[in-house]
Design a protein around this motif. Structure first.
Motif, PDB file in Angstrom:
ATOM      1  N   HIS A  78       0.833  -1.203   0.000  1.00  0.00           N
ATOM      2  CA  HIS A  78       0.000   0.000   0.000  1.00  0.00           C
ATOM      3  C   HIS A  78       0.868   1.254   0.000  1.00  0.00           C
ATOM      4  CE1 HIS A  78      -3.113   2.873   0.755  1.00  0.00           C
ATOM      5  NE2 HIS A  78      -2.641   3.175   1.951  1.00  0.00           N
ATOM      6  N   GLN A 206      -9.464  -5.257  -2.483  1.00  0.00           N
ATOM      7  CA  GLN A 206      -8.326  -5.611  -1.639  1.00  0.00           C
ATOM      8  C   GLN A 206      -8.419  -7.074  -1.229  1.00  0.00           C
ATOM      9  OE1 GLN A 206      -9.430  -2.037   0.868  1.00  0.00           O
ATOM     10  NE2 GLN A 206      -7.207  -2.001   1.164  1.00  0.00           N
ATOM     11  N   GLN A 242      -2.884  -2.954  -0.060  1.00  0.00           N
ATOM     12  CA  GLN A 242      -3.022  -2.386  -1.394  1.00  0.00           C
ATOM     13  C   GLN A 242      -4.403  -2.660  -1.971  1.00  0.00           C
ATOM     14  OE1 GLN A 242      -1.390  -5.102  -0.654  1.00  0.00           O
ATOM     15  NE2 GLN A 242      -1.658  -6.665  -2.240  1.00  0.00           N
TER      16      GLN A 242
END
Length: 274
Positions: A78, A206, A242
Protein backbone atom coordinates in the motif's frame (compact mmCIF):
# COMPACT_ATOMS: atom_id res chain seq x y z
CA UNK A 1 -17.14 -14.02 23.05
CA UNK A 2 -18.58 -11.61 20.51
CA UNK A 3 -20.14 -8.29 21.44
CA UNK A 4 -22.46 -6.12 19.39
CA UNK A 5 -24.86 -3.22 19.90
CA UNK A 6 -28.33 -3.14 18.38
CA UNK A 7 -30.92 -0.39 18.05
CA UNK A 8 -31.23 3.12 16.71
CA UNK A 9 -28.27 5.54 16.97
CA UNK A 10 -27.86 6.73 20.53
CA UNK A 11 -30.20 4.03 21.88
CA UNK A 12 -28.24 0.85 21.18
CA UNK A 13 -28.49 -2.12 23.55
CA UNK A 14 -25.47 -4.27 24.44
CA UNK A 15 -25.56 -7.87 23.23
CA UNK A 16 -23.21 -10.84 23.50
CA UNK A 17 -23.04 -13.98 21.39
CA UNK A 18 -21.22 -17.08 22.60
CA UNK A 19 -21.56 -19.12 19.40
CA UNK A 20 -24.89 -20.57 20.44
CA UNK A 21 -27.21 -17.79 21.50
CA UNK A 22 -27.57 -14.02 21.75
CA UNK A 23 -27.95 -12.54 25.23
CA UNK A 24 -29.12 -9.09 26.29
CA UNK A 25 -26.43 -7.52 28.50
CA UNK A 26 -28.57 -4.57 29.63
CA UNK A 27 -28.82 -6.02 33.15
CA UNK A 28 -25.05 -6.30 33.37
CA UNK A 29 -23.87 -3.08 31.74
CA UNK A 30 -25.57 -0.05 30.20
CA UNK A 31 -23.40 -0.40 27.10
CA UNK A 32 -20.23 -1.87 25.59
CA UNK A 33 -18.36 0.99 27.19
CA UNK A 34 -14.90 1.56 28.71
CA UNK A 35 -15.98 0.38 32.17
CA UNK A 36 -17.36 -2.90 30.77
CA UNK A 37 -14.24 -3.51 28.69
CA UNK A 38 -11.95 -2.71 31.61
CA UNK A 39 -13.77 -5.33 33.71
CA UNK A 40 -13.02 -7.92 31.06
CA UNK A 41 -16.55 -8.27 29.73
CA UNK A 42 -18.47 -11.44 30.61
CA UNK A 43 -17.19 -15.01 30.70
CA UNK A 44 -20.55 -16.74 30.38
CA UNK A 45 -24.08 -15.97 29.23
CA UNK A 46 -25.64 -18.32 31.80
CA UNK A 47 -28.63 -16.69 33.46
CA UNK A 48 -28.77 -13.77 31.02
CA UNK A 49 -31.96 -13.22 29.00
CA UNK A 50 -31.91 -14.01 25.31
CA UNK A 51 -32.64 -11.45 22.62
CA UNK A 52 -33.80 -11.72 19.01
CA UNK A 53 -31.59 -9.38 16.96
CA UNK A 54 -33.24 -10.12 13.61
CA UNK A 55 -34.34 -6.96 11.89
CA UNK A 56 -32.61 -4.64 14.35
CA UNK A 57 -30.07 -2.04 13.25
CA UNK A 58 -26.53 -3.01 14.21
CA UNK A 59 -24.50 -0.16 15.64
CA UNK A 60 -20.75 0.03 16.10
CA UNK A 61 -19.74 -2.65 18.61
CA UNK A 62 -18.40 -0.14 21.17
CA UNK A 63 -19.63 3.22 22.40
CA UNK A 64 -18.09 6.33 20.91
CA UNK A 65 -14.36 5.92 21.61
CA UNK A 66 -12.30 8.50 23.41
CA UNK A 67 -9.78 8.31 20.58
CA UNK A 68 -9.50 6.77 17.13
CA UNK A 69 -5.79 6.35 16.44
CA UNK A 70 -4.81 5.41 12.91
CA UNK A 71 -1.61 3.99 11.48
CA UNK A 72 -0.71 5.01 7.94
CA UNK A 73 1.08 3.01 5.26
CA UNK A 74 1.45 -0.09 7.44
CA UNK A 75 1.47 -2.51 4.49
CA UNK A 76 4.46 -2.25 2.17
CA UNK A 77 2.43 -2.74 -1.01
CA UNK A 78 0.00 0.00 0.00
CA UNK A 79 2.88 2.36 0.73
CA UNK A 80 4.24 1.61 -2.74
CA UNK A 81 0.90 2.26 -4.47
CA UNK A 82 0.74 5.55 -2.55
CA UNK A 83 4.15 6.50 -3.96
CA UNK A 84 5.97 6.24 -0.62
CA UNK A 85 8.75 4.19 0.88
CA UNK A 86 7.76 1.89 3.76
CA UNK A 87 7.95 3.97 6.95
CA UNK A 88 10.80 3.40 9.38
CA UNK A 89 8.49 4.19 12.29
CA UNK A 90 4.68 4.01 12.55
CA UNK A 91 2.85 6.98 11.03
CA UNK A 92 0.13 8.20 13.39
CA UNK A 93 -2.93 10.32 12.63
CA UNK A 94 -6.31 10.68 14.29
CA UNK A 95 -9.90 10.48 13.17
CA UNK A 96 -12.68 12.30 14.99
CA UNK A 97 -14.47 9.84 17.30
CA UNK A 98 -17.82 10.90 15.82
CA UNK A 99 -16.80 9.34 12.49
CA UNK A 100 -17.60 5.91 13.97
CA UNK A 101 -20.87 4.47 12.64
CA UNK A 102 -22.44 1.05 12.32
CA UNK A 103 -21.30 -1.65 9.90
CA UNK A 104 -24.39 -1.25 7.67
CA UNK A 105 -25.04 2.49 8.03
CA UNK A 106 -24.84 4.80 5.03
CA UNK A 107 -21.55 6.61 4.43
CA UNK A 108 -21.96 10.22 3.36
CA UNK A 109 -19.89 11.56 0.48
CA UNK A 110 -18.58 14.93 1.73
CA UNK A 111 -19.63 18.16 0.12
CA UNK A 112 -17.14 18.97 -2.67
CA UNK A 113 -15.60 15.51 -2.63
CA UNK A 114 -14.10 14.06 -5.81
CA UNK A 115 -11.81 11.41 -4.30
CA UNK A 116 -13.63 9.41 -1.62
CA UNK A 117 -11.79 6.13 -1.04
CA UNK A 118 -12.16 2.88 0.95
CA UNK A 119 -9.69 1.12 3.29
CA UNK A 120 -10.37 -2.21 4.99
CA UNK A 121 -8.48 -2.40 8.28
CA UNK A 122 -8.13 -4.50 11.40
CA UNK A 123 -9.33 -2.42 14.34
CA UNK A 124 -7.88 -3.05 17.79
CA UNK A 125 -10.00 -2.02 20.78
CA UNK A 126 -8.15 -1.36 24.03
CA UNK A 127 -9.37 -3.11 27.19
CA UNK A 128 -6.74 -2.15 29.77
CA UNK A 129 -4.97 1.19 30.06
CA UNK A 130 -1.65 1.04 28.22
CA UNK A 131 0.93 3.58 29.37
CA UNK A 132 4.69 3.28 28.76
CA UNK A 133 4.58 -0.47 28.20
CA UNK A 134 8.01 -2.03 28.61
CA UNK A 135 7.88 -4.17 25.47
CA UNK A 136 5.58 -5.47 22.73
CA UNK A 137 5.36 -8.72 24.72
CA UNK A 138 3.04 -6.91 27.17
CA UNK A 139 0.84 -5.33 24.53
CA UNK A 140 -1.75 -7.95 23.61
CA UNK A 141 -2.82 -8.32 27.25
CA UNK A 142 -4.21 -4.78 26.93
CA UNK A 143 -6.47 -5.63 23.97
CA UNK A 144 -10.21 -6.15 24.56
CA UNK A 145 -10.85 -7.41 21.05
CA UNK A 146 -10.82 -6.88 17.32
CA UNK A 147 -13.25 -5.57 14.73
CA UNK A 148 -13.51 -4.66 11.05
CA UNK A 149 -12.86 -0.99 10.37
CA UNK A 150 -13.21 0.96 7.14
CA UNK A 151 -10.91 3.98 7.25
CA UNK A 152 -12.87 5.90 4.62
CA UNK A 153 -10.76 8.74 3.20
CA UNK A 154 -11.15 11.79 0.97
CA UNK A 155 -7.81 11.93 -0.81
CA UNK A 156 -7.99 15.51 -2.04
CA UNK A 157 -8.79 16.72 1.49
CA UNK A 158 -6.09 14.40 2.86
CA UNK A 159 -3.27 15.30 0.49
CA UNK A 160 -3.90 18.45 -1.55
CA UNK A 161 -5.72 20.43 1.14
CA UNK A 162 -4.08 18.87 4.19
CA UNK A 163 -1.62 21.57 5.19
CA UNK A 164 0.73 18.69 5.91
CA UNK A 165 -1.49 16.49 8.14
CA UNK A 166 -3.98 13.85 7.01
CA UNK A 167 -6.92 14.27 9.38
CA UNK A 168 -8.91 16.65 7.13
CA UNK A 169 -9.39 13.78 4.71
CA UNK A 170 -10.14 11.25 7.42
CA UNK A 171 -12.57 12.97 9.78
CA UNK A 172 -15.61 13.61 7.58
CA UNK A 173 -18.87 12.41 9.14
CA UNK A 174 -19.58 8.65 8.89
CA UNK A 175 -16.00 7.98 7.74
CA UNK A 176 -15.37 5.02 10.07
CA UNK A 177 -17.84 2.14 9.80
CA UNK A 178 -16.96 -0.31 12.58
CA UNK A 179 -18.15 -3.85 13.29
CA UNK A 180 -20.43 -5.76 13.23
CA UNK A 181 -18.65 -7.55 16.06
CA UNK A 182 -16.09 -6.88 18.72
CA UNK A 183 -14.47 -10.32 18.96
CA UNK A 184 -12.39 -11.20 22.00
CA UNK A 185 -8.75 -12.23 21.52
CA UNK A 186 -9.29 -15.84 22.58
CA UNK A 187 -11.50 -16.38 19.51
CA UNK A 188 -9.00 -14.78 17.13
CA UNK A 189 -5.67 -16.16 18.27
CA UNK A 190 -2.77 -14.62 16.38
CA UNK A 191 -3.90 -11.25 14.93
CA UNK A 192 -1.13 -11.47 12.33
CA UNK A 193 -2.81 -14.40 10.55
CA UNK A 194 -6.07 -12.81 9.39
CA UNK A 195 -7.17 -12.42 5.79
CA UNK A 196 -8.83 -9.11 4.94
CA UNK A 197 -10.75 -8.22 1.79
CA UNK A 198 -12.85 -5.44 0.26
CA UNK A 199 -15.25 -5.06 -2.66
CA UNK A 200 -16.87 -2.10 -4.40
CA UNK A 201 -20.16 -2.78 -6.20
CA UNK A 202 -19.38 -6.49 -5.93
CA UNK A 203 -15.97 -6.19 -7.62
CA UNK A 204 -12.86 -7.25 -5.67
CA UNK A 205 -10.55 -4.48 -4.53
CA UNK A 206 -8.33 -5.61 -1.64
CA UNK A 207 -7.21 -9.13 -0.75
CA UNK A 208 -4.36 -9.47 1.70
CA UNK A 209 -3.39 -10.70 5.14
CA UNK A 210 -2.33 -9.04 8.37
CA UNK A 211 0.90 -11.04 8.08
CA UNK A 212 1.96 -8.33 5.61
CA UNK A 213 1.82 -5.56 8.21
CA UNK A 214 5.09 -3.70 8.56
CA UNK A 215 4.42 -3.15 12.27
CA UNK A 216 2.48 -5.85 14.13
CA UNK A 217 -0.49 -5.25 16.41
CA UNK A 218 1.67 -5.90 19.47
CA UNK A 219 4.35 -3.51 18.26
CA UNK A 220 1.79 -0.79 17.52
CA UNK A 221 0.15 -0.96 20.94
CA UNK A 222 3.54 -0.88 22.63
CA UNK A 223 4.86 1.90 20.40
CA UNK A 224 1.80 4.13 20.76
CA UNK A 225 1.89 3.71 24.55
CA UNK A 226 5.24 5.52 24.53
CA UNK A 227 3.60 8.68 23.17
CA UNK A 228 0.02 8.66 24.45
CA UNK A 229 -2.08 6.86 27.04
CA UNK A 230 -4.34 4.25 25.48
CA UNK A 231 -7.55 3.94 27.49
CA UNK A 232 -10.25 1.25 27.47
CA UNK A 233 -12.53 1.72 24.50
CA UNK A 234 -9.93 3.50 22.36
CA UNK A 235 -9.76 2.20 18.78
CA UNK A 236 -6.57 1.68 16.77
CA UNK A 237 -6.92 1.33 12.99
CA UNK A 238 -3.85 -0.65 12.02
CA UNK A 239 -3.50 0.24 8.34
CA UNK A 240 -4.81 -0.99 5.00
CA UNK A 241 -3.35 -3.22 2.29
CA UNK A 242 -3.02 -2.39 -1.39
CA UNK A 243 -6.04 -2.06 -3.67
CA UNK A 244 -7.50 1.37 -2.94
CA UNK A 245 -8.57 4.01 -5.45
CA UNK A 246 -5.51 6.12 -4.62
CA UNK A 247 -3.50 3.54 -6.56
CA UNK A 248 -5.01 4.83 -9.82
CA UNK A 249 -6.24 1.34 -10.71
CA UNK A 250 -9.85 1.95 -9.64
CA UNK A 251 -12.32 4.83 -9.73
CA UNK A 252 -13.11 6.77 -6.59
CA UNK A 253 -16.44 6.31 -4.87
CA UNK A 254 -19.67 8.08 -5.80
CA UNK A 255 -23.18 8.17 -4.31
CA UNK A 256 -24.93 4.84 -4.82
CA UNK A 257 -21.73 2.78 -4.69
CA UNK A 258 -21.58 -0.11 -2.23
CA UNK A 259 -18.52 -0.93 -0.12
CA UNK A 260 -18.15 -4.34 1.50
CA UNK A 261 -15.40 -5.32 3.96
CA UNK A 262 -14.51 -8.70 5.45
CA UNK A 263 -11.89 -10.01 7.87
CA UNK A 264 -11.49 -13.65 8.89
CA UNK A 265 -13.40 -14.34 12.10
CA UNK A 266 -14.76 -10.80 12.40
CA UNK A 267 -17.70 -10.90 10.00
CA UNK A 268 -18.60 -8.62 7.14
CA UNK A 269 -19.87 -5.07 6.73
CA UNK A 270 -21.74 -3.35 3.91
CA UNK A 271 -22.17 0.39 3.44
CA UNK A 272 -23.92 2.36 0.73
CA UNK A 273 -22.52 5.75 -0.30
CA UNK A 274 -25.09 8.53 0.02
Amino acid sequence: MRYMRVGEPGRERPVAFDGERYADLSGVTPDIDPAFLARGGVESLAGLPGIDVAGLRVGPPVTRPGAVLCVGQNYAAHAAESGAEPPASPILFYKAPNTVVGPYDDVLVPRGSAKTDWEVELAVVIGRRARYLDSPDEALAHVAGYAISNDVSERDFQLAQSGGQWSKGKSCETFNPLGPWLVTPDEIGDPQKLGLRSWVNGEPRQDSTTADMIFSVAYLVWHLSQFTVLDPGDVINTGTPQGVALSGRFPYLAPGDVMEMEIDGLGRQRNVLA
